[in-house]
Design an enzyme around this catalytic site. Structure first.
Site, PDB file in Angstrom:
ATOM      1  N   LYS A  68       0.811  -1.227   0.000  1.00 15.23           N
ATOM      2  CA  LYS A  68       0.000   0.000   0.000  1.00 15.23           C
ATOM      3  C   LYS A  68       0.847   1.281   0.000  1.00 15.23           C
ATOM      4  CE  LYS A  68      -4.063  -2.023   2.175  1.00 15.23           C
ATOM      5  NZ  LYS A  68      -5.030  -1.990   3.252  1.00 15.23           N
ATOM      6  N   ASP A 104      -9.813   2.623   2.279  1.00 16.85           N
ATOM      7  CA  ASP A 104      -9.825   2.030   3.631  1.00 16.85           C
ATOM      8  C   ASP A 104     -10.412   3.002   4.655  1.00 16.85           C
ATOM      9  OD1 ASP A 104      -8.689  -0.408   2.983  1.00 16.85           O
ATOM     10  OD2 ASP A 104      -6.638   0.315   3.263  1.00 16.85           O
TER      11      ASP A 104
END
Ligand code: ATR
Length: 274
Positions: A68, A104
């Site tokens: 990420k 997220d």
């Protein structure tokens, strides 16, 4: 049916064998009659993944652990919140230009919207990528986060970055009470096979608290079971996972997907595989 016109979407990570994203996104593509397929690729080098997106014309990708952060130099453009978090979990390929997003944060915050975050004190357990998205989202929503983590240096680093308080996880053992309105576990504590563990001593839970877990295998973690016993409101681990996935699907297709279908698909699968 897969044919020459099928668009490809995928997830890159290591490991990805456990991911429910292929199941969820393929179910949604079928439901909305979109000629697309979503596959999981376990890779060791994110640059090779991104090269594949460009050369094969992959329309979109989910990015998971451990890429990420390391993916950021390889995208052409990055959304402001993803830049501030320093993490990208979604790639959109728009005519060869790759855009990086982070869903997220929205995934964690959306399930708490009806409960309310503004003015609340929120204990975030963990200081990894998921915790970062949660802390960022809590601050954006007007809440006051504080970080609780096993490795104190990581808790301190996150607290310094976001200008909030922190405490070592071990210290909770000595604390008589916990001053928090919402508790969010972002660690893997309680996940199968270690389902008998909870990140928090049960006595620190009190009925006014809302307790959220990001672990969804099992769906009723020990932490959530204890919270129910204490009379707390709970938010299970599928909530964040499905909301971040719904936001990805919308970025790729423009469709805000039916959360009921997503949740039922995930629950059916969890029942079959557990
Ligand atoms: P993610 O992106 O899912 O947040 P991560 O970046 O690897 O994953 O972060 C995992 C978090 O879970 C970390 O905060 C980790 O604590 P440390 O910083 O001490 O490593 C926490 N964690 C994982 N296993 C744990 C355990 N058994 N007990 C307590 N904390 C744990």
């Amino acid at each position: 049916m897969i044919n020459a016109g099928t668009d490809l979407y995928c997830i890159f990570g290591s490991p990805v064998g456990h991911s429910k994203s292929p199941l969820i996104h393929n179910t949604l593509f079928a439901h909305y009659n979109i000629n697309a397929a979503y596959l999981a690729f376990e890779i060791q080098n994110i640059k090779e993944g991104i090269d594949a997106v460009r050369s094969l014309g992959i329309k979109g990708a989910s990015i998971t652990i451990p890429f990420k952060e390391s993916i950021i130099p390889y995208v052409d453009d990055i959304a402001e919140d993803a830049r501030q978090m320093g993490a990208v979990n979604t790639i959109v390929n728009q005519n060869g230009r790759l855009y990086g997003y982070n869903t997220d944060c929205m995934g964690a915050i959306t399930p708490l919207k009806s409960i309310g975050i503004k003015g609340k004190k929120i204990a975030v357990i963990g200081a990894g990528g998921a915790a970062m998205a949660v802390v960022y989202g809590v601050l954006k929503s007007g809440g006051t986060p504080f970080v609780i983590n096993r490795t104190v240096d990581k808790a301190k680093a996150m607290a310094t970055r976001f200008n909030c308080e922190y405490v070592a996880l071990a210290q909770l053992q000595e604390m008589p009470s916990l001053s928090a309105d919402i508790i969010i576990n972002t660690t893997s504590v309680g996940m199968v096979p270690d389902t008998e563990y909870s990140p928090l001593p049960e006595r620190l839970l009190s009925p006014h608290m809302v307790v959220m877990d990001v672990v969804y295998t099992p769906l009723q973690t020990r932490l959530l079971k204890q919270a129910v016993k204490k009379g707390c409101q709970i938010v299970d681990g599928l909530a964040m996972f499905l909301h971040q996935g719904a936001a990805q699907f919308e970025l790729w297709t423009g469709i805000s997907p039916d959360m009921t279908i997503m949740r039922q698909t995930a629950i059916d699968d969890l029942e079959v595989t557990s």
